[in-house]
Design a protein around this motif. Structure first.
Motif, short mmCIF file in Angstrom:
data_model
loop_
_atom_site.label_atom_id
_atom_site.label_comp_id
_atom_site.label_asym_id
_atom_site.label_seq_id
_atom_site.Cartn_x
_atom_site.Cartn_y
_atom_site.Cartn_z
N LEU A 1 5.41 0.73 -6.39
CA LEU A 1 6.71 0.37 -7.26
C LEU A 1 7.82 0.81 -6.04
O LEU A 1 7.82 1.49 -5.48
CB LEU A 1 6.84 1.40 -8.25
N GLU A 2 8.89 -0.30 -6.28
CA GLU A 2 10.14 -0.32 -5.45
C GLU A 2 11.30 -0.61 -6.56
O GLU A 2 11.24 -1.12 -7.32
CB GLU A 2 9.65 -1.63 -4.28
N ILE A 3 12.28 -0.04 -5.78
CA ILE A 3 13.73 -0.30 -6.41
C ILE A 3 14.69 -0.59 -5.24
O ILE A 3 14.44 0.13 -4.23
CB ILE A 3 14.16 0.59 -7.34
N GLY A 4 15.77 -1.28 -5.34
CA GLY A 4 16.60 -1.74 -4.14
C GLY A 4 17.59 -2.15 -4.57
O GLY A 4 17.73 -2.91 -5.88
N VAL A 5 18.84 -2.17 -3.74
CA VAL A 5 20.34 -2.75 -4.11
C VAL A 5 20.57 -3.32 -2.99
O VAL A 5 20.46 -2.82 -1.90
CB VAL A 5 21.26 -1.57 -4.60
N ARG A 6 21.37 -4.72 -3.20
CA ARG A 6 21.91 -5.31 -1.86
C ARG A 6 23.23 -5.38 -2.29
O ARG A 6 23.60 -5.79 -3.37
CB ARG A 6 21.13 -6.58 -1.69
N HIS A 7 24.26 -5.46 -1.43
CA HIS A 7 25.61 -5.69 -1.55
C HIS A 7 26.03 -6.36 -0.05
O HIS A 7 25.92 -5.96 1.04
CB HIS A 7 26.39 -4.38 -1.80
N ALA A 8 26.92 -7.46 -0.50
CA ALA A 8 27.36 -8.41 0.58
C ALA A 8 28.98 -8.17 0.54
O ALA A 8 29.49 -8.46 -0.27
CB ALA A 8 27.27 -9.76 0.28
N ILE A 9 29.41 -7.38 1.62
CA ILE A 9 30.79 -7.17 1.83
C ILE A 9 31.37 -8.67 2.23
O ILE A 9 32.51 -9.07 1.53
CB ILE A 9 31.06 -6.18 2.98
N THR A 10 30.77 -9.31 3.14
CA THR A 10 30.88 -10.76 3.44
C THR A 10 29.44 -11.39 3.38
O THR A 10 28.54 -10.45 3.71
CB THR A 10 31.70 -10.85 4.66
N PRO A 11 29.23 -12.57 3.50
CA PRO A 11 27.76 -13.12 3.86
C PRO A 11 27.17 -12.63 4.95
O PRO A 11 26.11 -12.71 5.19
CB PRO A 11 28.11 -14.50 4.03
N ASP A 12 28.00 -12.12 6.13
CA ASP A 12 27.52 -11.74 7.59
C ASP A 12 27.61 -10.11 7.75
O ASP A 12 27.12 -9.75 8.60
CB ASP A 12 28.48 -12.48 8.53
N LEU A 13 28.10 -9.25 6.61
CA LEU A 13 27.93 -7.88 6.55
C LEU A 13 27.60 -7.47 5.26
O LEU A 13 28.23 -7.69 4.14
CB LEU A 13 29.31 -7.64 6.95
#
Length: 271
Positions: free
Chosen positions: A183-195
């Motif tokens: 089982l997995e859980i994850g969070v992704r956040h884009a400050i900008t498309p390149d960071l």
């Protein structure tokens, strides 16, 4: 599962990623890529413990610490449609340990004291493959995953001991591998498309007879792309492996516990 096979699997995943990335698909969240492949290394500070049953009784040298070790690591992700995808992760750990020990144990009414040295050669391979669902379409998305993990552990043990004034030796090899649900859980956040920032956690638990136990992984990191399709990933992660085996002979491994923590660095290609 060798690193060559994992690279072949990553290449196959890459081919699938290009196949599904058709112009008809909408643009995904800026925190996600249609396909990405990361190759790098995990530099870990390991703590290791192995409890062994020997012909002279149970041996438990306690927690052993050594110098940092750098392990190869490969990860890959594919986005299928706009909210589902596949992920792959693989790493391999190898380390030799040497330590002294002093154990007291009983055989029937007789108490025995053993003093000596033991050398432990540990090899561990871990791979996971998961199907993910991504929730959200803005700069922040939450990922939930389910899949399968494969792990192989082997331990070579050699010891020279003095047992109540007499010299004794033992040498044994224990090796097991298994598949287990993940089982997995994850969070992704884009400050900008390149960071971008990310956090991931996963858990594997294997029950039943034979080799069983759990493996937990967690990581926090940042991705930076100085050019559109190539970037650098830096993260800090913790892995805990705690495996047990049912004792069916006097020379079986009773428990193997490894804790790895430290930074990882990857070169990442995205498309």
């Amino acid at each position: 599962m060798s690193s060559t096979r994992l690279c072949a699997l990553a290449a196959a995943v890459a081919g699938a990623g290009f196949f599904v990335a058709t112009p008809a698909l909408a643009e995904p969240s800026p925190a996600l890529d249609r396909f990405s492949l990361s190759v790098g290394a995990f530099n870990a500070d390991p703590t290791f413990n192995a409890s062994l049953n020997t012909p002279f009784g149970r041996l438990d040298p306690g927690d052993l610490k050594g110098s940092d070790v750098t392990m190869p690591r490969i990860t890959a992700d594919i986005l299928l449609g706009d909210s589902q995808g596949l992920s792959l992760d693989y790493y391999r750990f190898k380390r030799d340990y040497g330590t002294g020990f002093a154990n007291s144990f009983a055989i029937g009414p007789t108490s025995i004291t053993a003093l000596g040295n033991v050398n432990l050669d540990l090899k561990l391979e871990f791979a996971k493959f998961a199907y993910k669902w991504w929730i959200g379409s803005g700069n922040t998305v939450l990922g939930l995953g389910a899949g399968v993990a494969y792990y192989r552990a082997s331990l070579d043990s050699n010891a020279l001991a003095g047992v109540n004034g007499a010299t004794a030796t033992f040498s044994q090899r224990d090796s097991d591998d298994a598949f287990a649900p993940l089982l997995e859980i994850g969070v992704r956040h884009a400050i900008t498309p390149d960071l971008r920032l990310f956090a991931d956690a996963s858990g594997v638990r294997k029950g039943g007879s034979g080799l069983h136990g759990h493996i937990y992984n967690a990581a926090l990191g940042v991705e930076w792309f100085p050019v559109k399709n190539v970037g650098l990933v830096l993260s800090y992660g913790v892995s805990e492996i705690d495996l047990k085996r049912d004792i069916d002979s006097i020379s079986s491994t009773a428990r193997l516990k490894v804790r790895l923590q430290g930074p990882s660095a990857f070169l990442k290609a995205r498309f």
